[in-house]
Design a protein around this motif. Structure first.
Motif, PDB file in Angstrom:
ATOM      1  N   UNK A 120       0.826  -1.207   0.000  1.00 46.68           N
ATOM      2  CA  UNK A 120       0.000   0.000   0.000  1.00 46.68           C
ATOM      3  C   UNK A 120       0.864   1.263   0.000  1.00 46.68           C
ATOM      4  N   UNK A 121       1.988   1.196   0.714  1.00 47.73           N
ATOM      5  CA  UNK A 121       2.846   2.377   0.851  1.00 47.73           C
ATOM      6  C   UNK A 121       3.866   2.509  -0.265  1.00 47.73           C
ATOM      7  N   UNK A 122       4.060   1.463  -1.077  1.00 43.83           N
ATOM      8  CA  UNK A 122       5.064   1.482  -2.124  1.00 43.83           C
ATOM      9  C   UNK A 122       6.442   1.052  -1.654  1.00 43.83           C
ATOM     10  N   UNK A 123       6.566   0.656  -0.382  1.00 42.53           N
ATOM     11  CA  UNK A 123       7.855   0.254   0.175  1.00 42.53           C
ATOM     12  C   UNK A 123       8.416  -0.983  -0.517  1.00 42.53           C
ATOM     13  N   UNK A 124       7.559  -1.823  -1.072  1.00 41.12           N
ATOM     14  CA  UNK A 124       8.007  -3.065  -1.713  1.00 41.12           C
ATOM     15  C   UNK A 124       8.861  -2.797  -2.944  1.00 41.12           C
ATOM     16  N   UNK A 125       8.723  -1.601  -3.539  1.00 38.03           N
ATOM     17  CA  UNK A 125       9.420  -1.289  -4.786  1.00 38.03           C
ATOM     18  C   UNK A 125      10.641  -0.405  -4.550  1.00 38.03           C
ATOM     19  N   UNK A 126      11.043  -0.226  -3.317  1.00 34.22           N
ATOM     20  CA  UNK A 126      12.225   0.580  -3.000  1.00 34.22           C
ATOM     21  C   UNK A 126      13.441  -0.324  -2.828  1.00 34.22           C
ATOM     22  N   UNK A 127      14.620   0.284  -2.628  1.00 39.64           N
ATOM     23  CA  UNK A 127      15.823  -0.492  -2.370  1.00 39.64           C
ATOM     24  C   UNK A 127      15.648  -1.319  -1.104  1.00 39.64           C
ATOM     25  N   UNK A 128      16.232  -2.512  -1.035  1.00 38.18           N
ATOM     26  CA  UNK A 128      16.000  -3.396   0.111  1.00 38.18           C
ATOM     27  C   UNK A 128      16.519  -2.813   1.416  1.00 38.18           C
ATOM     28  N   UNK A 129      15.719  -2.986   2.465  1.00 37.65           N
ATOM     29  CA  UNK A 129      16.125  -2.559   3.806  1.00 37.65           C
ATOM     30  C   UNK A 129      17.019  -3.588   4.482  1.00 37.65           C
ATOM     31  N   UNK A 130      16.909  -4.850   4.057  1.00 32.15           N
ATOM     32  CA  UNK A 130      17.640  -5.922   4.728  1.00 32.15           C
ATOM     33  C   UNK A 130      18.401  -6.744   3.686  1.00 32.15           C
TER      34      UNK A 130
END
Length: 301
Positions: A252-262
Motif C-alpha cells: 500500500x505504501x510502495x515500500x516493496x518497490x524501493x531499495x532493500x532494507x535488509x
C-alpha cells in the motif's frame, strides 16, 4: 525425536489427472527468543521496553484436501485446514508467578488453495529447472481465546529458476512475497524472516544473515541468488545472497518497490550423503553487528 519433537503425516490417494484425495497432519514445537513484534504491537513494545521474547511455540496443522494436475505440470490443491497454535512465555509476568504468559491458545479454521510447479532436478542443489509455489489461505474462524479475531486472508508466492553455467557451476535465482488482506489484529500468523531452512511452519521465511524469526510484518518481498560450485562429486561450495523488504502494508505504501532494507550474504560448504546433505554456512548482514552460523544434518522434513 529430541528436545523439539515434531511429526509430519501425509496420505494421498493419487488419481493422476482426476481429483486425488489427501490428508495431512503435522506438529512442530520449539523454544526460542524471537522478535517481540510478532506478538505485540508497537505501543506495547515501547511500554515494556522489549526487543526479544523467549517463547515456547507449538503448532499442529491438520488438512483435508483435493488435488489434481493443472495443464499437465502444475499441482492444484484446494482444501480445509485446522490449526492449533499455542505460544507461551516465561519472560512476561502474570498474576500467578508460577504461570506462563499465554500469547496464543487458539484453534484457527480456514480454507486454502495451492498451485505448485517443481521441475528442479535436485531439491537441495538444483542445476536446472523452474519452481513456483503459490498459496492463498482464508482464515474464517478462531476459537474464543482470540477475542479480537475477524476474518482475513494471507496470499504468498515463490518462484525460482536454476541453470548451469558449466558442468560444475550452477546458478539458482528466486523471488517471493506475500501480503495479508482483511483484519490485521492477528499478528502471530504474519510473515517472519530469518534463519535457514527448507521446511518452515506457517509464514516463517528463511533469510540468510539474520537469526530465526528476526524480521516481521504482514507483507514482504524477497530476492535470492545462489552460486553452487560442485568441485568434487557430492561436495559443494556455495555463495549466496538475499535481499528483502518487510513491514506492515508495504504494497500500500510502495515500500516493496524501493531499495532493500535488509541484506544477507552467506558462504557455505556441503556434502551430499546417503542420509541427506550435511551443510555448514557462515552468514553476514551489513545491518547486523555479528554473523550467524547455520548447520544442517540430513534430509529436511
Amino acid at each position: 525425536m529430541g528436545d523439539n519433537i515434531r511429526y509430519k503425516f501425509d496420505y494421498l490417494i493419487d488419481k493422476g489427472f482426476y481429483w486425488s484425495i489427501g490428508l495431512r497432519s503435522s506438529f512442530s514445537h520449539f523454544n526460542k527468543n524471537i522478535t517481540a513484534s510478532l506478538l505485540l504491537n508497537d505501543t506495547e513494545i515501547d511500554a515494556m521496553g522489549l526487543n526479544k521474547i523467549g517463547v515456547e511455540l507449538q503448532d499442529q496443522t491438520n488438512q483435508f484436501y483435493l488435488q489434481t494436475l493443472f495443464r499437465k505440470d502444475f499441482a492444484l490443491s484446494i482444501g480445509a485446514e485446522h490449526k492449533r497454535l499455542e505460544i507461551t512465555s516465561e519472560t512476561l509476568a502474570t498474576n500467578n508467578v508460577d504461570e506462563e504468559f499465554v500469547f496464543e491458545n487458539t484453534d484457527y479454521f480456514s480454507f486454502y488453495s495451492n498451485l505448485k510447479l517443481d521441475t528442479y532436478d535436485d531439491k537441495y542443489f538444483p542445476k536446472n529447472g523452474v519452481y513456483f509455489n503459490g498459496d492463498l489461505h482464508w482464515y474464517l474462524y478462531a476459537s474464543h481465546f482470540n477475542k479480537t479475531f475477524d476474518a482475513f486472508s494471507i496470499a504468498k508466492a515463490d518462484i525460482g529458476y536454476a541453470f548451469s553455467i558449466t558442468d560444475k557451476l550452477a546458478v539458482n535465482l528466486k523471488s517471493g512475497g506475500g501480503f495479508k488482506l482483511g483484519d490485521k489484529t492477528t499478528q502471530t500468523l504474519d510473515f517472519a524472516l530469518g534463519g535457514y531452512g527448507n521446511n518452515l511452519i506457517n509464514n516463517f521465511v528463511p533469510f540468510l544473515g539474520y537469526d530465526f524469526i528476526s524480521l516481521t510484518g504482514n507483507s514482504y518481498v524477497k530476492a535470492y541468488a545462489g552460486l553452487d560450485y560442485n568441485w568434487l562429486k557430492k561436495h559443494h561450495i556455495t555463495l549466496e545472497a538475499n535481499w528483502a523488504n518487510i513491514d506492515d502494508d508495504i504494497f500500500d505504501t510502495g515500500e516493496w518497490f524501493t531499495l532493500p532494507d535488509y541484506r544477507g550474504y552467506a558462504l557455505g560448504y556441503a556434502v551430499d550423503t546417503f542420509v541427506g546433505p550435511i551443510q555448514v554456512k557462515y552468514s553476514y548482514s551489513p545491518e547486523q553487528t555479528k554473523g550467524f552460523w547455520y548447520f544442517t544434518l540430513g534430509f529436511w522434513f
